[in-house]
Scaffold this active site. Sequence first.
Site, PDB file in Angstrom:
ATOM      1  N   HIS A   1       1.942   6.836   0.515  1.00 16.92           N
ATOM      2  CA  HIS A   1       1.740   6.655   1.952  1.00 16.92           C
ATOM      3  C   HIS A   1       0.629   5.628   2.158  1.00 16.92           C
ATOM      4  O   HIS A   1      -0.501   5.821   1.719  1.00 16.92           O
ATOM      5  CB  HIS A   1       1.367   7.976   2.624  1.00 16.92           C
ATOM      6  CG  HIS A   1       1.221   7.860   4.109  1.00 16.92           C
ATOM      7  ND1 HIS A   1       2.295   7.942   4.988  1.00 16.92           N
ATOM      8  CD2 HIS A   1       0.121   7.649   4.879  1.00 16.92           C
ATOM      9  CE1 HIS A   1       1.855   7.798   6.218  1.00 16.92           C
ATOM     10  NE2 HIS A   1       0.545   7.617   6.186  1.00 16.92           N
ATOM     11  N   CYS A   2       0.956   4.530   2.821  1.00 15.42           N
ATOM     12  CA  CYS A   2      -0.016   3.456   3.051  1.00 15.42           C
ATOM     13  C   CYS A   2      -0.848   3.782   4.291  1.00 15.42           C
ATOM     14  O   CYS A   2      -0.335   3.760   5.419  1.00 15.42           O
ATOM     15  CB  CYS A   2       0.711   2.127   3.224  1.00 15.42           C
ATOM     16  SG  CYS A   2      -0.408   0.726   3.407  1.00 15.42           S
TER      17      CYS A   2
END
Length: 291
Positions: free
Chosen positions: A131-132
């Site tokens: 997850h960025c």
Amino acid sequence: MARFMSRVWCKVESTGRHLPIVLNAFLVFSITAEVSYLVLVEAPFEPAEKKTEWSTIWKAMHLFAQYFMLGNITWNASLFVKTNPSIRGVFLGGDVLGQGWRYCYSCETHTPPRCSHCHDCNVCVLRRDHHCVFFGRCVGFRNYRYFLTCLFFMWAGLLYAVVMNAEVFIVILKEGVTFHSVMLLLMPWIMLVSGQVTARAFAFAFIADTCVVGFLLVAAFLFFHVVLMLRGQTTREWYSTRKPYSLGVLANIRECLGKYWYICWLCPLIPSPLPGDGINFKVTGPLEPKK
């Protein structure tokens, strides 16, 4: 009262999710503005070269390269955020479940290999990598190309900014290295608060330091993901030392960047269809971690 506090908390949480994107955009455009000023006003740095015909050509070439990189960063970032890598709207194969399929109790469905649930996005993501936080979106099957090329142009842009700022400070340091100039580079905030430098000098020093730190961080992150791409792994598989889906270097690159991998990184509008569907993968090694 409880309802009011709940609404306030929801707004704070929503603002917090978008804050990294806003800060990222602010830094990118601030660095671009600062480098544009250096190119248009300060460069060339030798007085004898400022009035030559080559000076105009040099500036045009540098501005083209700079805004080409900026355009790629913003375009790839926009497509990365808009492209949904989750299982929503994807037919997962009905009752035909193969090796590596699992049941997600949060999504209440069977999910294919390399797919896992993201608690931030609250959905399972195909070929999930991570997850960025900076974009508030998971890196997965459909948007990995945009993530990687955005990362590459951020690295190239920061390298360009570091070189331009280094030339400025080399000219300054030719006049002599002083305690004042060293402190300005190392601790610009302290120098500004203590009234030792002007706001203009602080802005240049702060952006130069940001470029150096950002370049080192992005370079490390880019190198890590290039290695993952060449090995045919996701971040989760790297941690578990598994490499069951590696098809060879060129095939692994095509799996991430698509059919036209050798040219699609130049512009996000170049179509480059991915060879798979994000659901079925050819297994070339053991699925279980090595003991």
